[in-house]
Design an enzyme around this catalytic site. Structure first.
Site, PDB file in Angstrom:
ATOM      1  N   ALA A   1       0.903  -1.207  -0.074  1.00 43.96           N
ATOM      2  CA  ALA A   1      -0.039   0.072  -0.136  1.00 43.96           C
ATOM      3  C   ALA A   1       0.557   1.106  -0.184  1.00 43.96           C
ATOM      4  O   ALA A   1       0.503   2.061  -0.739  1.00 43.96           O
ATOM      5  CB  ALA A   1      -0.910   0.205   0.839  1.00 43.96           C
ATOM      6  N   ASP A   2       2.114   1.474   0.799  1.00 46.08           N
ATOM      7  CA  ASP A   2       2.811   2.450   0.730  1.00 46.08           C
ATOM      8  C   ASP A   2       4.221   2.163  -0.455  1.00 46.08           C
ATOM      9  O   ASP A   2       3.976   3.319  -0.942  1.00 46.08           O
ATOM     10  CB  ASP A   2       3.543   1.982   2.129  1.00 46.08           C
ATOM     11  CG  ASP A   2       3.434   2.054   3.532  1.00 46.08           C
ATOM     12  OD1 ASP A   2       2.369   3.516   3.441  1.00 46.08           O
ATOM     13  OD2 ASP A   2       3.623   2.172   4.130  1.00 46.08           O
TER      14      ASP A   2
END
Length: 407
Positions: free
Chosen positions: A178-179
């Protein structure tokens, strides 16, 4: 508005050589974005609070005081300490932004406005600036102020909902996808805005949320759900629409991935296994039938794969052009000759640690590697240098650094 090229090293100057990026971001998504911009040649000035980026101490820092998590996200940058709770430091930050091509921040909505460093303020003195804001859930809506980090967004945006063993608990992807995907998207947005500015002469406020980025990564699954209400279950390493397409254990306890995308590869697999009867079976004659009889075929193949070692199967699959790979550990990955040939790992000179390994920029322009100008910086390593570049006197620079040290 551009800055001089900085530093030297292996590789060649990138297309962003001469561009300046002011990086107010911390943790992973923002720093991964600015690391890509730095790899392409931008002069990235990382603005850190007196205690440093929150991830500086993460992982096995040992006696060096250098966290390995930080090391993986911050090469090719210069670090300046500014305590943005003080008026003097904010004035310096504004001066930095006056000469910036790109400004990147990933705070909660409203934070930069409270500091007096939001887009509307910056563009008064720098109307052509490209200002990139990364949020967790967006700038509006009931979740706008909720803290968001990788595991939160993997869960909320659906990745964990389809990851894990069938019937088991949801599992986070091991890498902070996600990051990192948000970092990639932010870099792409910044570069798209640079291209548009070259055409129109206008800067802009680029906005993106981790929520939208992560959901976009599920497009092949979400399209079926949105169009037909298709439910996607957790299937371990297997695929909802392709069979066989998963991991199988071998005689020596290793795991091999087999990925059959079409009937040509299915024929090649049956030949390599010396099991032409599987190819002729009505249950497995097409991918549609194999999906319908997923568990029966998986049981058959599991029994077959356990009769030989991973190396034996790899040799057979290589000979027959069957899509496969061993499930690598980091040890086996980084000892593989393909990784060496690809130049996946590069080395940079660190002021404390000497030569340190980093994962190289994956994009090669004109066939050349990125230019490695700086190792991930020590906290505030370039503070005085950057303040001098801004034209501060010795007394003014000492005042700024004194305020930061007292914070």
């Amino acid at each position: 508005m551009t800055s001089p090229g900085t530093g030297a090293g292996d590789g060649v100057a990138g297309p962003l050589d001469g561009y300046r990026v002011i990086d107010f971001s911390q943790a992973a998504a923002g720093p991964f974005c600015t690391q890509h911009l730095a790899d392409f040649g931008a002069d990235v000035v990382k603005v850190e609070p007196p205690q440093g980026d929150m991830i500086r101490g993460w992982h096995d820092k040992g006696s060096t005081g250098v966290g390995t998590y930080f090391m993986g996200l911050n090469r090719n940058k210069r670090s300046i300490i500014l305590d943005l709770k003080t008026e003097r430091a904010v004035d310096v930050a504004l001066k930095l932004c006056e000469g910036a091509d790109i400004v990147v921040e990933n705070y909660r909505p409203g934070t930069m406005e409270r500091l007096g460093l939001d887009y509307d303020v910056i563009r008064r003195s720098n109307p052509n600036v490209i200002y990139v804001s990364i949020t967790a859930f967006g700038e509006e809506g009931p979740l706008r102020d909720r803290p968001g980090m990788d595991i939160i967004l993997q869960a909320f945006a659906g990745i964990m909902g389809i990851t894990g063993v069938a019937g088991g608990e949801p599992v986070k992807v091991g890498s902070p996808v996600a990051d990192l995907s948000t970092g990639y998207a932010a870099a792409m947005g910044a570069l798209a805005a640079v291209v548009e500015r070259e055409r129109t002469g206008e800067g802009q406020h680029v906005k993106l949320s981790m929520l939208n980025v992560v959901v976009s990564m599920l497009s092949n699954h979400t399209t079926g759900h949105l169009m037909h209400g298709t439910k996607v279950d957790r299937l371990g390493s297997s695929h909802p629409q392709l069979v066989p397409y998963q991991a199988f254990e071998t005689e020596d306890g290793e795991y091999l991935i087999i990925g059959i995308l079409n009937e040509t590869f299915w024929r090649k697999l049956c030949k390599a296994l010396d099991r032409w009867d599987l190819h002729e079976s009505p249950q497995f004659t097409s991918n549609r039938e194999r999906v319908a009889h997923r568990s029966e075929l998986a049981d058959e193949l599991s029994a077959i794969l356990r009769t030989r070692s991973a190396a034996d199967w790899e040799a057979l699959f290589e000979e027959e052009d069957v899509p496969h790979t061993r499930v690598n550990s980091f040890e086996s990955l980084f000892s593989h000759p393909q990784v060496a040939i690809e130049g996946t790992v590069a080395h940079v000179d660190h002021p404390k640690l000497g030569k340190v390994p980093v994962i190289d920029q994956p994009v090669r322009l004109r066939g050349k590697r990125a230019k490695h100008r700086y190792a991930p910086p020590l906290l505030g390593e370039h503070t005085e240098e950057i303040l001098r570049e801004l034209g501060l006197t010795d007394a003014e620079a000492e005042d700024v650094t004194a305020q930061a040290s007292e914070a």
